[in-house]
Design a protein around this motif. Structure first.
Motif, PDB file in Angstrom:
ATOM      1  N   LEU A 122      -0.393   1.550  13.395  1.00 42.28           N
ATOM      2  CA  LEU A 122       0.407   2.753  13.642  1.00 42.28           C
ATOM      3  C   LEU A 122       1.826   2.568  13.109  1.00 42.28           C
ATOM      4  O   LEU A 122       2.386   3.454  12.455  1.00 42.28           O
ATOM      5  N   HIS A 123       2.407   1.406  13.364  1.00 40.93           N
ATOM      6  CA  HIS A 123       3.759   1.138  12.884  1.00 40.93           C
ATOM      7  C   HIS A 123       3.819   1.075  11.362  1.00 40.93           C
ATOM      8  O   HIS A 123       4.783   1.546  10.749  1.00 40.93           O
ATOM      9  N   LEU A 124       2.807   0.487  10.748  1.00 38.13           N
ATOM     10  CA  LEU A 124       2.796   0.434   9.287  1.00 38.13           C
ATOM     11  C   LEU A 124       2.700   1.838   8.695  1.00 38.13           C
ATOM     12  O   LEU A 124       3.400   2.164   7.730  1.00 38.13           O
ATOM     13  N   ALA A 125       1.852   2.686   9.264  1.00 44.91           N
ATOM     14  CA  ALA A 125       1.760   4.069   8.787  1.00 44.91           C
ATOM     15  C   ALA A 125       3.112   4.762   8.909  1.00 44.91           C
ATOM     16  O   ALA A 125       3.566   5.461   7.990  1.00 44.91           O
ATOM     17  N   TYR A 126       3.763   4.573  10.038  1.00 46.01           N
ATOM     18  CA  TYR A 126       5.089   5.148  10.289  1.00 46.01           C
ATOM     19  C   TYR A 126       6.095   4.684   9.237  1.00 46.01           C
ATOM     20  O   TYR A 126       6.842   5.483   8.659  1.00 46.01           O
ATOM     21  N   LEU A 127       6.098   3.391   8.927  1.00 48.05           N
ATOM     22  CA  LEU A 127       7.043   2.849   7.948  1.00 48.05           C
ATOM     23  C   LEU A 127       6.734   3.339   6.537  1.00 48.05           C
ATOM     24  O   LEU A 127       7.650   3.592   5.743  1.00 48.05           O
ATOM     25  N   TYR A 128       5.460   3.484   6.204  1.00 48.79           N
ATOM     26  CA  TYR A 128       5.098   4.018   4.890  1.00 48.79           C
ATOM     27  C   TYR A 128       5.605   5.452   4.737  1.00 48.79           C
ATOM     28  O   TYR A 128       6.101   5.841   3.678  1.00 48.79           O
ATOM     29  N   PHE A 232       3.910  -3.261  -0.315  1.00 42.71           N
ATOM     30  CA  PHE A 232       3.183  -2.098   0.205  1.00 42.71           C
ATOM     31  C   PHE A 232       1.733  -2.179  -0.272  1.00 42.71           C
ATOM     32  O   PHE A 232       1.366  -1.627  -1.305  1.00 42.71           O
ATOM     33  N   ARG A 233       0.913  -2.879   0.496  1.00 43.14           N
ATOM     34  CA  ARG A 233      -0.448  -3.191   0.071  1.00 43.14           C
ATOM     35  C   ARG A 233      -1.372  -1.978   0.089  1.00 43.14           C
ATOM     36  O   ARG A 233      -2.312  -1.902  -0.709  1.00 43.14           O
ATOM     37  N   ARG A 234      -1.163  -1.079   1.011  1.00 50.86           N
ATOM     38  CA  ARG A 234      -2.085   0.041   1.209  1.00 50.86           C
ATOM     39  C   ARG A 234      -1.322   1.364   1.176  1.00 50.86           C
ATOM     40  O   ARG A 234      -0.498   1.586   0.312  1.00 50.86           O
ATOM     41  N   ASP A 235      -1.597   2.252   2.133  1.00 47.34           N
ATOM     42  CA  ASP A 235      -0.921   3.544   2.187  1.00 47.34           C
ATOM     43  C   ASP A 235      -0.935   4.053   3.620  1.00 47.34           C
ATOM     44  O   ASP A 235      -1.649   3.523   4.478  1.00 47.34           O
ATOM     45  N   ALA A 236      -0.151   5.090   3.873  1.00 48.58           N
ATOM     46  CA  ALA A 236      -0.001   5.596   5.238  1.00 48.58           C
ATOM     47  C   ALA A 236      -1.322   6.078   5.820  1.00 48.58           C
ATOM     48  O   ALA A 236      -1.640   5.802   6.986  1.00 48.58           O
ATOM     49  N   LEU A 237      -2.105   6.810   5.032  1.00 49.67           N
ATOM     50  CA  LEU A 237      -3.353   7.357   5.558  1.00 49.67           C
ATOM     51  C   LEU A 237      -4.363   6.258   5.869  1.00 49.67           C
ATOM     52  O   LEU A 237      -5.129   6.364   6.832  1.00 49.67           O
ATOM     53  N   TYR A 238      -4.362   5.199   5.082  1.00 44.05           N
ATOM     54  CA  TYR A 238      -5.238   4.061   5.368  1.00 44.05           C
ATOM     55  C   TYR A 238      -4.907   3.477   6.742  1.00 44.05           C
ATOM     56  O   TYR A 238      -5.799   3.224   7.565  1.00 44.05           O
ATOM     57  N   HIS A 239      -3.620   3.268   6.990  1.00 41.48           N
ATOM     58  CA  HIS A 239      -3.223   2.655   8.259  1.00 41.48           C
ATOM     59  C   HIS A 239      -3.429   3.600   9.438  1.00 41.48           C
ATOM     60  O   HIS A 239      -3.766   3.150  10.545  1.00 41.48           O
ATOM     61  N   LEU A 240      -3.270   4.892   9.234  1.00 34.32           N
ATOM     62  CA  LEU A 240      -3.556   5.840  10.316  1.00 34.32           C
ATOM     63  C   LEU A 240      -5.042   5.827  10.663  1.00 34.32           C
ATOM     64  O   LEU A 240      -5.419   5.904  11.838  1.00 34.32           O
ATOM     65  N   GLU A 241      -5.882   5.732   9.649  1.00 34.52           N
ATOM     66  CA  GLU A 241      -7.326   5.686   9.889  1.00 34.52           C
ATOM     67  C   GLU A 241      -7.704   4.419  10.650  1.00 34.52           C
ATOM     68  O   GLU A 241      -8.527   4.450  11.574  1.00 34.52           O
ATOM     69  N   LYS A 242      -7.101   3.297  10.271  1.00 31.79           N
ATOM     70  CA  LYS A 242      -7.373   2.044  10.974  1.00 31.79           C
ATOM     71  C   LYS A 242      -6.888   2.121  12.422  1.00 31.79           C
ATOM     72  O   LYS A 242      -7.589   1.697  13.348  1.00 31.79           O
ATOM     73  N   ALA A 243      -5.681   2.657  12.618  1.00 30.01           N
ATOM     74  CA  ALA A 243      -5.142   2.786  13.976  1.00 30.01           C
ATOM     75  C   ALA A 243      -6.038   3.678  14.820  1.00 30.01           C
ATOM     76  O   ALA A 243      -6.300   3.387  15.992  1.00 30.01           O
ATOM     77  N   LEU A 244      -6.522   4.756  14.219  1.00 24.59           N
ATOM     78  CA  LEU A 244      -7.410   5.675  14.930  1.00 24.59           C
ATOM     79  C   LEU A 244      -8.681   4.963  15.362  1.00 24.59           C
ATOM     80  O   LEU A 244      -9.138   5.107  16.499  1.00 24.59           O
TER      81      LEU A 244
END
Length: 297
Positions: A122-128, A232-244
């Motif tokens: 969640l934090h990584l998505a936020y930072l992206y 920045f290895r991935r992207d915001a949507l990737y991290h949101l999906e993982k957090a979900l």
């Protein structure tokens, strides 16, 4: 919906390693290295005024109260977000959640908690998202802005939105009405720096492969994203999906609320900007488009 979302985030974070008091020793399901990396990221974010307030997340009634204003994001030092992201990835690596494509997962002596992993993603998505906004805001000029509704009139969550200025909107409207208009006519409206910011923001938000094809006759150079993938290895949507995915395992009843947060970042900011950019002459490798956009055609 907002209340459910806040309760979900409060649950994740209050159960996670970032919200619990750090006593002597290592938290269950973590390691000393992971705890130190998270603490470093927290300290950097707090010093820059962009830390999420875990104590307030369960009581605020509006998502906008905990997200920084775009004007404030534009003032951030580049290193703040980069160092925070690097530290959070260090924690994920230590906990065995692989974020580097084709990298093997390390052998672990502990079983990481899903709440910790949800918090980190969640934090990584936020930072992206913040980094995408920062890059766009730095070069916006009078061409566009990133809007940030202070008082949403709907019950749905609201975050950032890319919007052309009224003057630019009028120019684009005239271009749309002209049958001789080409995508390069739209690209010419942006400066090189603005086009670069849009390229970078879309990579940070969606992970697509995107570029601008040169047109020397019109003075438009070829451009590609300039996002450091070692950071920045991935992207915001990737991290949101993982957090979900992790959050649903903790509190399945609140899946709808988390989906709403993901939807507004995805639809109102990421996908809208991506679809506009394609219309304006930015070229996206079709196979890298999010599946939902491929279905839309």
């Amino acid at each position: 919906m907002k209340t459910k979302f806040m309760l979900l985030i409060a649950l994740i974070l209050l159960m996670g390693c970032a919200s619990r008091e750090r006593e002597e020793g290592v938290a269950p399901g973590s390691t000393s290295k992971a705890d130190e990396a998270v603490a470093k990221a927290e300290a950097i974010m707090a010093s820059a005024g962009i830390a999420l307030s875990f104590d307030e997340l369960g009581s605020v009634s509006d998502l906008n109260e905990m997200l920084p204003d775009p004007l404030e994001i534009a003032q951030l030092e580049k290193s703040v977000i980069e160092e925070s992201v690097a530290s959070l990835y260090e924690a994920l690596d230590e906990l065995g959640d692989v974020t580097v494509p084709a990298s093997p997962a390390p052998a672990l002596e502990v079983r990481p908690s899903k709440s910790d992993l949800a918090m980190l993603h969640l934090h990584l998505a936020y930072l992206y998202v913040l980094e995408a906004v920062r890059r766009l805001m730095l070069v916006r000029g009078d061409m566009y802005t990133i809007s940030f509704p202070e008082e949403p009139v709907t019950e749905t969550l609201e975050v950032y939105r890319f919007e052309l200025s009224p003057e630019a909107e009028e120019r684009f409207k005239r271009l749309e009405e002209d049958p001789t208009t080409t995508p390069y006519d739209y690209l010419k409206q942006f400066t090189i720096a603005q086009r670069q910011a849009i390229l970078d923001a879309l990579v940070l938000l969606t992970g697509v492969e995107i570029y601008i094809e040169a047109n020397p006759a019109l003075g438009i150079p070829a451009q590609r994203p300039q996002v450091d993938r070692s950071i920045f290895r991935r992207d915001a949507l990737y991290h949101l999906e993982k957090a979900l995915g992790y959050a649903v395992g903790i509190a399945p009843a609140l899946e709808e609320a988390f989906q709403e947060f993901k939807r507004t970042v995805q639809e109102n900011f990421s996908y809208k900007l991506l679809e506009d950019a394609r219309r304006w002459g930015f070229i996206v490798e079709e196979e890298t488009l999010p599946e939902e956009l491929r279905r839309r055609g």
